[in-house]
Structures are given as structure tokens and as C-alpha cells.
Design a protein around this motif. Sequence first.
Motif, mmCIF file in Angstrom:
data_model
loop_
_atom_site.group_PDB
_atom_site.id
_atom_site.type_symbol
_atom_site.label_atom_id
_atom_site.label_comp_id
_atom_site.label_asym_id
_atom_site.label_seq_id
_atom_site.Cartn_x
_atom_site.Cartn_y
_atom_site.Cartn_z
ATOM 1 N N GLY A 45 0.672 -1.142 -0.022
ATOM 2 C CA GLY A 45 -0.175 0.117 -0.046
ATOM 3 C C GLY A 45 0.694 1.144 -0.099
ATOM 4 N N GLY A 46 1.963 1.272 -0.596
ATOM 5 C CA GLY A 46 3.048 2.404 -0.503
ATOM 6 C C GLY A 46 4.342 1.952 -1.017
ATOM 7 N N ARG A 47 5.167 2.962 -1.025
ATOM 8 C CA ARG A 47 6.533 2.621 -1.730
ATOM 9 C C ARG A 47 7.364 1.488 -0.911
ATOM 10 N NH1 ARG A 47 10.179 5.819 0.478
ATOM 11 N NH2 ARG A 47 9.503 7.595 1.993
ATOM 12 N N LEU A 48 8.447 1.044 -1.396
ATOM 13 C CA LEU A 48 9.406 0.372 -0.617
ATOM 14 C C LEU A 48 10.606 1.421 -0.273
ATOM 15 C CD1 LEU A 48 10.037 -2.756 -3.160
ATOM 16 C CD2 LEU A 48 8.959 -2.557 -0.695
ATOM 17 N N GLY A 49 11.344 0.992 0.775
ATOM 18 C CA GLY A 49 12.441 1.872 1.146
ATOM 19 C C GLY A 49 13.734 1.862 0.232
ATOM 20 N N GLU A 50 14.635 3.030 0.114
ATOM 21 C CA GLU A 50 15.486 3.023 -0.574
ATOM 22 C C GLU A 50 16.614 2.291 -0.275
ATOM 23 O OE1 GLU A 50 16.877 7.170 -0.370
ATOM 24 O OE2 GLU A 50 15.006 7.870 -1.011
ATOM 25 N N ARG A 51 16.709 1.698 0.908
ATOM 26 C CA ARG A 51 17.626 0.666 1.479
ATOM 27 C C ARG A 51 16.909 -0.655 1.656
ATOM 28 N NH1 ARG A 51 21.809 2.908 5.504
ATOM 29 N NH2 ARG A 51 22.797 0.854 5.151
ATOM 30 N N ALA A 52 16.106 -0.353 2.835
ATOM 31 C CA ALA A 52 15.069 -1.693 3.121
ATOM 32 C C ALA A 52 13.788 -1.198 3.329
ATOM 33 C CB ALA A 52 16.082 -2.220 4.264
ATOM 34 N N THR A 53 13.021 -2.046 3.725
ATOM 35 C CA THR A 53 11.738 -1.929 4.360
ATOM 36 C C THR A 53 11.350 -2.973 5.627
ATOM 37 O OG1 THR A 53 10.887 -1.237 1.974
ATOM 38 C CG2 THR A 53 9.233 -1.697 3.727
ATOM 39 N N LEU A 54 10.899 -2.175 6.572
ATOM 40 C CA LEU A 54 10.337 -3.065 7.638
ATOM 41 C C LEU A 54 8.922 -3.230 7.767
ATOM 42 C CD1 LEU A 54 12.813 -1.283 10.268
ATOM 43 C CD2 LEU A 54 13.168 -3.484 9.404
ATOM 44 N N VAL A 55 8.441 -4.424 7.605
ATOM 45 C CA VAL A 55 7.043 -4.577 7.336
ATOM 46 C C VAL A 55 6.409 -5.393 8.559
ATOM 47 C CG1 VAL A 55 5.069 -5.896 6.066
ATOM 48 C CG2 VAL A 55 7.223 -5.064 4.812
ATOM 49 N N GLN A 56 5.667 -4.916 9.344
ATOM 50 C CA GLN A 56 5.154 -5.159 10.599
ATOM 51 C C GLN A 56 3.554 -5.787 10.405
ATOM 52 O OE1 GLN A 56 5.276 -2.455 13.912
ATOM 53 N NE2 GLN A 56 3.681 -3.767 15.106
ATOM 54 N N PHE A 57 3.454 -7.136 10.789
ATOM 55 C CA PHE A 57 2.027 -7.465 10.736
ATOM 56 C C PHE A 57 1.345 -7.358 12.229
ATOM 57 C CE2 PHE A 57 3.182 -9.272 6.684
ATOM 58 C CZ PHE A 57 2.248 -9.224 5.955
ATOM 59 N N SER A 58 0.283 -6.785 12.303
ATOM 60 C CA SER A 58 -0.316 -6.433 13.550
ATOM 61 C C SER A 58 -1.588 -6.836 13.760
ATOM 62 C CB SER A 58 -0.316 -4.768 13.865
ATOM 63 O OG SER A 58 1.378 -4.512 14.062
ATOM 64 N N SER A 59 -2.413 -6.618 14.960
ATOM 65 C CA SER A 59 -3.508 -7.217 14.969
ATOM 66 C C SER A 59 -4.170 -5.810 15.940
ATOM 67 C CB SER A 59 -4.072 -8.324 15.426
ATOM 68 O OG SER A 59 -3.170 -8.592 16.671
ATOM 69 N N ALA A 60 -5.413 -5.728 16.045
ATOM 70 C CA ALA A 60 -5.967 -4.713 17.027
ATOM 71 C C ALA A 60 -5.767 -4.634 18.536
ATOM 72 C CB ALA A 60 -7.591 -4.390 16.857
ATOM 73 N N PHE A 61 -5.723 -5.933 19.272
ATOM 74 C CA PHE A 61 -5.584 -5.995 20.524
ATOM 75 C C PHE A 61 -4.425 -6.664 20.903
ATOM 76 C CE2 PHE A 61 -10.080 -6.016 19.427
ATOM 77 C CZ PHE A 61 -10.607 -4.753 20.224
ATOM 78 N N CYS A 62 -3.286 -6.408 20.113
ATOM 79 C CA CYS A 62 -1.862 -6.653 20.320
ATOM 80 C C CYS A 62 -1.095 -5.920 21.118
ATOM 81 C CB CYS A 62 -1.423 -7.320 18.944
ATOM 82 S SG CYS A 62 0.422 -7.826 19.239
ATOM 83 N N ALA A 63 -0.905 -6.131 22.224
ATOM 84 C CA ALA A 63 -0.052 -5.224 22.955
ATOM 85 C C ALA A 63 1.532 -5.170 22.647
ATOM 86 C CB ALA A 63 0.099 -5.425 24.918
ATOM 87 N N PRO A 64 2.141 -6.067 22.325
ATOM 88 C CA PRO A 64 3.475 -6.198 21.868
ATOM 89 C C PRO A 64 3.608 -5.404 20.555
ATOM 90 C CG PRO A 64 3.147 -8.600 22.583
ATOM 91 C CD PRO A 64 1.758 -7.627 22.605
ATOM 92 N N CYS A 65 2.428 -5.394 19.669
ATOM 93 C CA CYS A 65 2.395 -4.868 18.483
ATOM 94 C C CYS A 65 2.781 -3.189 18.593
ATOM 95 C CB CYS A 65 1.089 -5.122 17.702
ATOM 96 S SG CYS A 65 0.808 -6.684 17.286
ATOM 97 N N ARG A 66 2.209 -2.741 19.705
ATOM 98 C CA ARG A 66 2.554 -1.253 19.910
ATOM 99 C C ARG A 66 3.724 -0.905 20.108
ATOM 100 N NH1 ARG A 66 -2.744 -2.103 22.156
ATOM 101 N NH2 ARG A 66 -1.981 -2.534 24.232
ATOM 102 N N ALA A 67 4.498 -1.866 20.980
ATOM 103 C CA ALA A 67 5.895 -1.742 21.485
ATOM 104 C C ALA A 67 6.721 -1.832 19.989
ATOM 105 C CB ALA A 67 6.462 -2.597 22.509
ATOM 106 N N THR A 68 6.338 -2.806 19.221
ATOM 107 C CA THR A 68 7.061 -2.850 18.149
ATOM 108 C C THR A 68 7.009 -1.986 17.253
ATOM 109 O OG1 THR A 68 6.721 -5.511 18.230
ATOM 110 C CG2 THR A 68 7.386 -4.785 16.139
#
Length: 137
Positions: A45-68
Motif C-alpha cells: 500500500g505504498g513504496r519500498l524503502g531506498e535501502r530496506a523496508t520493515l513490514v510489521q503485521f499487527s492486530s488490533a488488540f496486540c500489546a506487543p504490536c504497539r511496542a514493536t
Amino acid sequence: MTGLVVCVAVLAVASAYGVLHRRRSGRIRVRGRDDGKRLGAAELGGRLGERATLVQFSSAFCAPCRATRRILGEVADLVPGVIHVELDAEDNLDLVRALDILKTPTVLVLDVDGRIVRRAAGQPRKADVIAALGEAV
């Protein structure tokens, strides 16, 4: 007496499992099944980074997702040419299935061409993410 032995055995097995699970959670590693898999701008849904891209898969009620999200955002701000993209696992079920995402958060490190070079299931440490970026470039 038999009940006590069973209780001690169950506690020992559960403790060993807990220690193993904690050590493996968030470790950034290479998976053979990711070899050759790519993600492009259309999937992200957007562009890739010029050097690298960090893709995070999250869910709505995931506490570690917010820290990540915070950790990956800091790394993207710190390292030039790296961007962080967060995808909701529930909204991208086809992609989750295709990439074999089993838990949230899951972080994928993509190289400049969108190839998956590293993966972490669970909350990664900042230093590990930065080290994985060195291998992606």
C-alpha cells in the motif's frame, strides 16, 4: 505420592517450554520458506524503502504490536533509506496466508527489491533489527 510426581513433572515441562518460547520470541532469523518471496508497493500500500523496508503485521488488540511499532519507527528514523510499514493482519488475510504469518507481531525485513531477507515472530529488540538491516543492504 503419584500426584506429587505428576505435578512436578508438569511444572518442569511447562517451565522448559516457557524458557524456550521466551528465547525464540522476537529473534530475527532466516527462513528457508521465505526464499524468493517478494512484496511490492501494491501489497504494502505504498513504496519500498531506498535501502530496506520493515513490514510489521499487527492486530488490533496486540500489546506487543504497539511496542514493536515504536521500535521499528525509531529504527526507520535512525537509519536513512529505511521505512516502516504496518499492515493489519485481519485486513490482509490473503497476504498473511501466503507469507505463513502465524502470530502478531511478525516483522519482515525486505531488501531494496522487496525480497524477504529476515523475519521475526514476536517483539524484536532494537539492536537485532539494526543488525538485520545491515544484512539486507
